[in-house]
Motif scaffolding. Sequence first.
Motif, PDB file in Angstrom:
ATOM      1  N   ALA A 269       0.822  -1.167  -0.134  1.00  0.00           N
ATOM      2  CA  ALA A 269      -0.007  -0.099  -0.050  1.00  0.00           C
ATOM      3  C   ALA A 269       0.822   1.286  -0.037  1.00  0.00           C
ATOM      4  O   ALA A 269       0.451   2.227  -0.594  1.00  0.00           O
ATOM      5  CB  ALA A 269      -0.987  -0.022   1.379  1.00  0.00           C
ATOM      6  N   HIS A 270       2.075   1.037   0.930  1.00  0.00           N
ATOM      7  CA  HIS A 270       2.602   2.477   0.766  1.00  0.00           C
ATOM      8  C   HIS A 270       3.565   2.811  -0.590  1.00  0.00           C
ATOM      9  O   HIS A 270       3.514   3.788  -1.148  1.00  0.00           O
ATOM     10  CB  HIS A 270       3.835   2.083   1.918  1.00  0.00           C
ATOM     11  CG  HIS A 270       4.815   3.522   2.069  1.00  0.00           C
ATOM     12  ND1 HIS A 270       5.804   3.698   1.316  1.00  0.00           N
ATOM     13  CD2 HIS A 270       4.739   4.616   2.931  1.00  0.00           C
ATOM     14  CE1 HIS A 270       6.332   4.752   1.703  1.00  0.00           C
ATOM     15  NE2 HIS A 270       5.649   5.431   2.642  1.00  0.00           N
ATOM     16  N   GLU A 271       4.004   1.316  -1.262  1.00  0.00           N
ATOM     17  CA  GLU A 271       4.658   1.538  -2.621  1.00  0.00           C
ATOM     18  C   GLU A 271       3.323   2.065  -3.738  1.00  0.00           C
ATOM     19  O   GLU A 271       4.166   2.608  -4.538  1.00  0.00           O
ATOM     20  CB  GLU A 271       5.067   0.292  -2.829  1.00  0.00           C
ATOM     21  CG  GLU A 271       6.366  -0.079  -2.028  1.00  0.00           C
ATOM     22  CD  GLU A 271       7.514   0.982  -2.036  1.00  0.00           C
ATOM     23  OE1 GLU A 271       7.783   1.454  -3.226  1.00  0.00           O
ATOM     24  OE2 GLU A 271       8.227   1.141  -0.954  1.00  0.00           O
ATOM     25  N   LEU A 272       2.317   1.801  -3.314  1.00  0.00           N
ATOM     26  CA  LEU A 272       1.308   2.256  -4.348  1.00  0.00           C
ATOM     27  C   LEU A 272       0.921   3.864  -4.401  1.00  0.00           C
ATOM     28  O   LEU A 272       0.427   4.253  -5.133  1.00  0.00           O
ATOM     29  CB  LEU A 272      -0.078   1.367  -4.124  1.00  0.00           C
ATOM     30  CG  LEU A 272      -0.120  -0.110  -4.618  1.00  0.00           C
ATOM     31  CD1 LEU A 272      -1.302  -0.728  -4.229  1.00  0.00           C
ATOM     32  CD2 LEU A 272       0.235  -0.008  -6.112  1.00  0.00           C
ATOM     33  N   CYS A 273       1.327   4.280  -3.220  1.00  0.00           N
ATOM     34  CA  CYS A 273       1.085   5.610  -2.978  1.00  0.00           C
ATOM     35  C   CYS A 273       1.862   6.713  -4.217  1.00  0.00           C
ATOM     36  O   CYS A 273       1.163   7.621  -4.672  1.00  0.00           O
ATOM     37  CB  CYS A 273       1.389   6.304  -1.545  1.00  0.00           C
ATOM     38  SG  CYS A 273       0.334   5.609  -0.411  1.00  0.00           S
ATOM     39  N   SER A 274       2.916   6.454  -4.271  1.00  0.00           N
ATOM     40  CA  SER A 274       3.678   7.196  -5.092  1.00  0.00           C
ATOM     41  C   SER A 274       3.396   6.920  -6.674  1.00  0.00           C
ATOM     42  O   SER A 274       3.007   8.129  -7.287  1.00  0.00           O
ATOM     43  CB  SER A 274       5.402   6.584  -5.051  1.00  0.00           C
ATOM     44  OG  SER A 274       5.797   7.170  -3.728  1.00  0.00           O
ATOM     45  N   PRO A 275       3.187   5.903  -7.227  1.00  0.00           N
ATOM     46  CA  PRO A 275       2.701   5.842  -8.560  1.00  0.00           C
ATOM     47  C   PRO A 275       1.469   6.367  -8.683  1.00  0.00           C
ATOM     48  O   PRO A 275       1.137   7.130  -9.713  1.00  0.00           O
ATOM     49  CB  PRO A 275       2.904   4.405  -8.849  1.00  0.00           C
ATOM     50  CG  PRO A 275       3.005   3.742  -7.540  1.00  0.00           C
ATOM     51  CD  PRO A 275       3.477   4.598  -6.736  1.00  0.00           C
ATOM     52  N   ILE A 276       0.594   6.208  -7.566  1.00  0.00           N
ATOM     53  CA  ILE A 276      -0.935   6.936  -7.783  1.00  0.00           C
ATOM     54  C   ILE A 276      -0.835   8.401  -7.950  1.00  0.00           C
ATOM     55  O   ILE A 276      -1.359   9.227  -8.727  1.00  0.00           O
ATOM     56  CB  ILE A 276      -1.757   6.257  -6.734  1.00  0.00           C
ATOM     57  CG1 ILE A 276      -2.007   4.889  -6.726  1.00  0.00           C
ATOM     58  CG2 ILE A 276      -2.941   7.086  -6.676  1.00  0.00           C
ATOM     59  CD1 ILE A 276      -2.741   4.104  -5.956  1.00  0.00           C
ATOM     60  N   ALA A 277       0.140   9.013  -6.979  1.00  0.00           N
ATOM     61  CA  ALA A 277       0.270  10.310  -7.094  1.00  0.00           C
ATOM     62  C   ALA A 277       0.954  10.995  -8.276  1.00  0.00           C
ATOM     63  O   ALA A 277       0.339  11.834  -8.912  1.00  0.00           O
ATOM     64  CB  ALA A 277       1.039  10.708  -5.689  1.00  0.00           C
ATOM     65  N   ARG A 278       1.823  10.147  -8.818  1.00  0.00           N
ATOM     66  CA  ARG A 278       2.351  10.480  -9.985  1.00  0.00           C
ATOM     67  C   ARG A 278       1.345  10.514 -11.163  1.00  0.00           C
ATOM     68  O   ARG A 278       1.509  11.409 -12.212  1.00  0.00           O
ATOM     69  CB  ARG A 278       3.635   9.674 -10.657  1.00  0.00           C
ATOM     70  CG  ARG A 278       4.953  10.055  -9.553  1.00  0.00           C
ATOM     71  CD  ARG A 278       6.135   9.371 -10.159  1.00  0.00           C
ATOM     72  NE  ARG A 278       6.138   8.169 -10.178  1.00  0.00           N
ATOM     73  CZ  ARG A 278       6.523   7.030  -9.115  1.00  0.00           C
ATOM     74  NH1 ARG A 278       6.926   7.723  -8.109  1.00  0.00           N
ATOM     75  NH2 ARG A 278       6.469   5.781  -9.126  1.00  0.00           N
TER      76      ARG A 278
END
Length: 471
Positions: A269-278
């Motif tokens: 979930a933490h790693e998904l935050c960055s690509p979703i934000a980009r």
Amino acid sequence: MMSRLKLPLYGKILLWFLVNLAVLALFGYVYVSKLITPELEWLLSGPPGSKFEHLSARLRDQLISKPQNGWLDVLERYEDRRGVTFALFSSDGQLVLGHAPDPPEEVRKSLIDKRRAEPRQRPQRPEASSQPPKPRFLLRSENPTRYWAGIHMDILYEQGDFWHPLTMVMVSSDVSANGLLFNWTPWAILFSCGILFSALLWLPVVRGITEAIRRTNEASRRIAAGKFDVRLSDTRGDELGELATSVNVMAAQLGDYVAQQRRITADVAHELCSPIARMQMALGVVEQRSTPEQETYLKKLDNELQHMAKLVEEVLAFSKAATLPDRETAETFDLRELIDQVIAREAPECEIRVIVEDLNFHTLRSALDRALGNVLRNAVRYARDIEIHACSQNDRVTIQVLDQGPGVPADSLARLFEPFYRPEAARGRNTGGSGLGLAITKRCIDACGGTVTARLREPAGLIVEIVIPNG
């Protein structure tokens, strides 16, 4: 449908022990019944025979101390005191004194003593015959069942000008003759003492077994509730000790597995935050350069990205909720104030009825805040006429959130607090939500050391009840 009767293990073992004794007693009764034939002289060979002889001697002494016209009174007093029939028969089998029924043929044969059958004429009444008494006898007759115990006495009875040798006969409807031949009381006491002694003898063993099973059962319930730090004493050298070792190994492995799963979930979930934000930033750039025809598709894409971002946020919150006791400390606060804050944040436009005692609550404030917020948000989304009740009893605080919405199917109540579970019959995805709200609520309440349950409300609606120890 009647519920099954629950019987403790010790009760079952003791009951089975009593059944075993009852079976043995039944076999003993059948065996003794086979032994109790019409010829029962063997019963008079031991203490019952001596007791019968002493009774005969006492009766003889009382008879010879009185005139013959008072003998019947003596027999009747014996009958009243002993509860059986006493009679005197002559040596030819005829009833002389008493109220005995007519003896059957087999009893009459035992009454006749040919060596004493002839009456003797004497100038004076002798107090006793010169012949020794004959052996005793004990017989059973049928239709009706009677027991005839007799003994030839060294006493004579005057009838006319002749003296007749007498035989004392005792008639009873049972073989014990009210304890004169056989006394059941000592055997009953011995049997009861045997049962009591056996129960006391078994108590340490059975108690050790049941206590080990109780601890294992309690540990299993705690493991099922997610308490994987439970450990049982495995010092027993039997199968229960092996079971305790297996439960400890299982708890450790489940704890490691769940911890690893939570770490993976949190990391993903933490790693998904960055690509979703980009992706959201890129989508914003594309929207600035999009044509009117592309705007509808880009808006749908933006909604999906927002849904993904919210889902990832709730997965992170769900993962962090398990570590609340390690990250936060309990504090004392006013419960009514906290509930008002939750209502102002989650349902500012809803009219909610609040019935709450004024009390200071000592627990994890932020965990309770998050839990109440999720429950209230759920109620506002799906229901109406919402109420919040709270009271304190026996150092435990109970908080209820009641609504009059569509409720859920009865078979879904037990699964409402599972992650991602959604009762589709009542609540579909188009109403919003990720299925993690109530799961986060459960984790938060668990962190407070409490429980959360749900049940249907009559005539419609749902009741979510939170119980947390105060302090």
